[in-house]
Design an enzyme around this catalytic site. Sequence first.
Site, mmCIF file in Angstrom:
data_model
loop_
_atom_site.group_PDB
_atom_site.id
_atom_site.type_symbol
_atom_site.label_atom_id
_atom_site.label_comp_id
_atom_site.label_asym_id
_atom_site.label_seq_id
_atom_site.Cartn_x
_atom_site.Cartn_y
_atom_site.Cartn_z
ATOM 1 N N SER A 1 1.054 -1.478 0.172
ATOM 2 C CA SER A 1 -0.039 -0.147 0.359
ATOM 3 C C SER A 1 0.727 0.774 -0.038
ATOM 4 O O SER A 1 2.179 1.213 0.410
ATOM 5 C CB SER A 1 -0.283 0.120 0.728
ATOM 6 O OG SER A 1 -1.498 -1.169 1.820
HETATM 7 N N1 SAH Z 1 -1.178 -4.296 3.796
HETATM 8 C C1 SAH Z 1 -0.310 -5.169 2.441
HETATM 9 C C2 SAH Z 1 -0.699 -4.881 1.292
HETATM 10 C C3 SAH Z 1 -1.656 -6.035 0.803
HETATM 11 S S1 SAH Z 1 -2.217 -5.990 -0.357
HETATM 12 C C4 SAH Z 1 0.942 -4.155 2.562
HETATM 13 O O1 SAH Z 1 1.375 -3.283 3.427
HETATM 14 O O2 SAH Z 1 2.130 -4.973 2.148
HETATM 15 C C5 SAH Z 1 -3.611 -6.791 0.059
HETATM 16 C C6 SAH Z 1 -3.278 -8.414 0.294
HETATM 17 O O3 SAH Z 1 -4.565 -9.271 0.835
HETATM 18 C C7 SAH Z 1 -3.010 -9.009 -0.507
HETATM 19 O O4 SAH Z 1 -1.811 -10.019 -0.623
HETATM 20 C C8 SAH Z 1 -3.724 -10.148 -1.098
HETATM 21 O O5 SAH Z 1 -3.703 -11.755 -1.134
HETATM 22 C C9 SAH Z 1 -4.380 -10.624 0.468
HETATM 23 N N2 SAH Z 1 -6.386 -10.939 0.483
HETATM 24 C C10 SAH Z 1 -6.506 -10.642 -0.349
HETATM 25 N N3 SAH Z 1 -8.067 -11.239 0.023
HETATM 26 C C11 SAH Z 1 -7.673 -12.092 1.317
HETATM 27 C C12 SAH Z 1 -8.107 -12.756 2.318
HETATM 28 N N4 SAH Z 1 -9.959 -12.884 1.658
HETATM 29 N N5 SAH Z 1 -8.007 -12.831 3.337
HETATM 30 C C13 SAH Z 1 -6.217 -12.841 3.352
HETATM 31 N N6 SAH Z 1 -5.825 -12.622 3.008
HETATM 32 C C14 SAH Z 1 -6.407 -12.179 1.681
#
Ligand code: SAH
Length: 210
Positions: free
Chosen positions: A59
């Site tokens: 993010s």
């Molecule tokens: N906070 C993270 C950004 C994450 S992007 C950072 O700082 O890098 C969102 C993430 O959520 C992705 O890796 C995606 O694979 C995951 N994701 C999406 N749906 C999900 C779910 N239902 N359960 C767990 N992870 C999920």
Amino acid sequence: MVDVRKIRLIMELRESGITDSKVLSVIEKIPRMNFIPETFKHQAYENIALPIGNDQTISQPLIVALMTQNLELIKTHKVLELGTGSGYQTAILSKLCRRVYTIERIKELSIKAENTLKDLKITNVVTKVGDGNKGWFEQRPFDRIIITAATKELSKNIISQIKDEGIIIAPMIGEDGKQILKKFIRKDKKIISQNITEVIFVPNLPGSVN
Ligand code: SAH
């Protein structure tokens, strides 16, 4: 060595409404470049989201700061994170609370994030591969829950695993398809919600990927 790019980023966050000095100080301390693939490392301190592989992104620093600030964390808090991704948001949270339980649906990302956190000697994070919408039953209830993937509605599990007076921060998809970052506060059996700002997150998907 003083990193000018980092100072510029902190100033930008301040100007954009990040007033919590503890949040700013943690963002200054945690090296965002450790969470970013080689190709994009030179952009680590730009205020933008970047690719982390598996079609996912780390993010934008402003959004990480805004979500963290709105969680109103204290040192005793137990936090659940849905969507570990690179582990950057996890690392920021870990410095402001007691323990972070973080769930990622893509195994490869979860393992990478775990190694990055280990390299930074962060020991108060527990990772798990799975569908975060199920929450983490064995560890409930949580003082705070953060969702870092765009969600249509909060699952029953998530709502039932937050403590009374607890805060949930999540990017929510509206009927028009736009995403709004929302803050939910549980009061008795009710959930009160507030809008923070418009955002763009990758989608919250069910199931897990090995
Ligand atoms: N906070 C993270 C950004 C994450 S992007 C950072 O700082 O890098 C969102 C993430 O959520 C992705 O890796 C995606 O694979 C995951 N994701 C999406 N749906 C999900 C779910 N239902 N359960 C767990 N992870 C999920």
